[in-house]
Write an enzyme that holds these catalytic residues in place. Structure first.
Site, short mmCIF file in Angstrom:
data_model
loop_
_atom_site.label_atom_id
_atom_site.label_comp_id
_atom_site.label_asym_id
_atom_site.label_seq_id
_atom_site.Cartn_x
_atom_site.Cartn_y
_atom_site.Cartn_z
N GLY A 27 0.80 -1.21 0.00
CA GLY A 27 0.00 0.00 0.00
C GLY A 27 0.83 1.26 0.00
N GLU A 31 3.37 6.20 -8.27
CA GLU A 31 3.43 5.91 -9.71
C GLU A 31 4.15 4.60 -10.03
OE1 GLU A 31 2.16 7.12 -12.47
OE2 GLU A 31 0.96 8.44 -11.21
N HIS A 33 4.12 1.79 -8.32
CA HIS A 33 3.18 0.67 -8.20
C HIS A 33 2.21 0.65 -9.38
CE1 HIS A 33 4.09 1.39 -3.78
NE2 HIS A 33 4.31 0.09 -3.89
N LYS A 146 13.10 -1.82 -8.27
CA LYS A 146 13.55 -0.97 -7.17
C LYS A 146 14.02 -1.86 -6.01
CE LYS A 146 13.28 2.48 -4.02
NZ LYS A 146 13.03 1.72 -2.82
N ASP A 147 13.28 -2.93 -5.73
CA ASP A 147 13.68 -3.91 -4.72
C ASP A 147 14.37 -5.06 -5.45
OD1 ASP A 147 12.49 -2.67 -2.27
OD2 ASP A 147 10.69 -2.84 -3.49
N ALA A 173 10.49 3.45 -11.04
CA ALA A 173 9.95 4.77 -11.39
C ALA A 173 10.71 5.82 -10.58
CB ALA A 173 8.46 4.83 -11.06
N SER A 182 9.40 5.71 -3.65
CA SER A 182 9.29 4.74 -2.57
C SER A 182 8.25 5.23 -1.59
CB SER A 182 10.64 4.61 -1.85
OG SER A 182 10.46 4.04 -0.57
N SER A 183 7.54 4.28 -1.00
CA SER A 183 6.54 4.66 0.02
C SER A 183 7.21 5.36 1.18
CB SER A 183 5.81 3.43 0.52
OG SER A 183 5.20 2.78 -0.56
#
Ligand code: PAF
Length: 275
Positions: A27, A31, A33, A146-147, A173, A182-183
Site C-alpha cells: 500500500g 506511480e 506501483h 527498485k527492490d 519509477a 518509494s513509500s
C-alpha cells in the site's frame, strides 16, 4: 474494481487458478506501483493487487506500526489504473494463527546486502509472497526492480519451488530529479528530500566509472560510501555485484550497483543495472 477482505471472497471473485495477473504491495501507492499494474494489465486476465503490511518482514525496531496505511486513496489509484480486484486482508485473515511454517531463502542470496542489515527480512517476504500466491493463484506476478534483491529472491523461490507463475520485472519509477519512488520517501523532511537524489547520482557515477573501464570495484565502492558519509548520510552498503545472483563479479559478468543508506531517520535503497 471490487475490494475483497477475506480469502473466501477472493476465491469467489476469481475465475479460477492460473487466471490472474498479480501485483502484491504493502500500500501507500505511488506511480511506481501503478506502472506495475500497467504491466499486469498488458498480460491480460483479471488484474489483482494486494495491500497487506506484512509484520513478518519488519524487525521489532522497524516501522511496522507507523508504515503509512492509506487504503482509501490506494483503492482510488488502483481503480484509476484499471485494477479489477483488490485483496486487502486483515492480519487475522492472512495470519489466523502464528505463522510457524516459513519459507527460508538460501543464505547466499538472502543474508547479504539487505539481508545482512535486515536479518529475517527475506524470510518474511518469501513467506507472505508464497501465501499470497496460494491465495491469488496467479498466472503472472509483477515486482519492481527498485527492490532488486527481493526480485531475485522471489524469482529463485518460484524456480526452485516449481510454482507455475511467470515473474515480470518492472523498471524503477523515478522523480524528475532521479530519486527512486518509494513509500518511505514520505518520511523525508524538505531538506532531506532535496538531498535524497544524491543516492541515485552516486549510483549513476559508479555506472559511468564502470562503463569507462574502472576495474577496482572495492575502491569504487569505498569512495562512493565515503562521499555519501561526508554529506551526512549513513550508508549501509554500496555494492557492485553480478546481476545474475548478486555474487562477487568476475570479468565479463553483467553488473548491477546496489545501495542502501540512511538519510536522517529514513533508510533509502536504490540500484542501477550497468548496461
Ligand atoms: O515489495 C513489497 O511491497 C513487499 O515486500 C511485498 C512484495 C508486497 C511483500 O510484502
Amino acid at each position: 474494481m471490487k475490494t475483497l477482505h477475506t480469502l473466501a471472497e477472493l476465491r469467489e471473485a476469481l475465475p479460477g487458478p492460473g487466471a490472474a495477473a498479480f501485483v502484491p504491495t504493502m500500500g501507500n501507492l505511488h506511480e511506481g506501483h501503478l506502472s506495475l499494474v500497467e504491466l499486469a494489465r498488458a498480460r491480460g486476465g483479471p488484474v489483482v493487487a494486494s495491500i497487506f503490511v506484512n509484520r513478518l518482514q519488519f524487525a521489532p525496531h522497524e516501522d511496522f506500526d507507523t508504515y503509512p496505511r492509506t487504503l482509501q486513496r490506494d483503492s482510488e489509484l488502483l481503480q484509476g489504473a484499471g485494477c479489477d480486484l483488490l485483496f486487502a486482508p486483515s492480519e487475522a485473515e492472512l495470519y489466523p494463527e502464528p505463522q510457524g511454517y516459513k519459507v527460508h531463502p538460501p543464505a547466499a542470496l538472502a543474508d547479504v546486502l539487505e539481508g545482512a542489515f535486515r536479518p529475517g527480512f527475506f524470510t518474511g517476504v518469501c513467506t507472505v509472497v508464497m501465501k499470497l500466491f496460494q491465495c491469488v493463484q496467479p498466472r503472472v506476478a509483477v515486482f519492481g526492480k527498485k527492490d532488486y534483491q527481493q526480485l531475485m529472491v522471489i524469482r529463485g523461490m518460484v524456480r526452485q519451488m516449481a510454482l507455475p507463475i511467470e515473474i515480470i520485472a518492472g523498471e524503477t519509477a523515478r522523480a524528475e530529479d532521479g530519486l527512486a519512488l518509494s513509500s518511505r520517501n514520505g518520511y523525508l523532511s524538505a531538506a532531506e528530500r532535496a538531498e535524497a537524489p544524491v543516492l541515485a547520482r552516486t549510483l549513476r557515477g559508479l555506472v559511468d566509472a564502470l562503463r569507462a573501464g574502472h576495474g577496482d570495484l572495492a575502491a569504487l565502492e569505498a569512495e562512493a560510501m565515503a562521499a555519501l558519509a561526508a554529506r551526512g548520510w549513513a550508508p549501509d552498503y554500496i555494492a557492485i555485484r553480478r546481476r545474475q545472483d548478486l555474487g562477487a563479479p568476475a570479468p565479463g559478468d553483467a553488473l548491477v550497483v546496489l545501495a542502501a543508506a540512511r538519510l536522517g531517520r529514513t533508510r533509502l535503497i536504490d540500484n542501477l543495472e550497468v548496461d
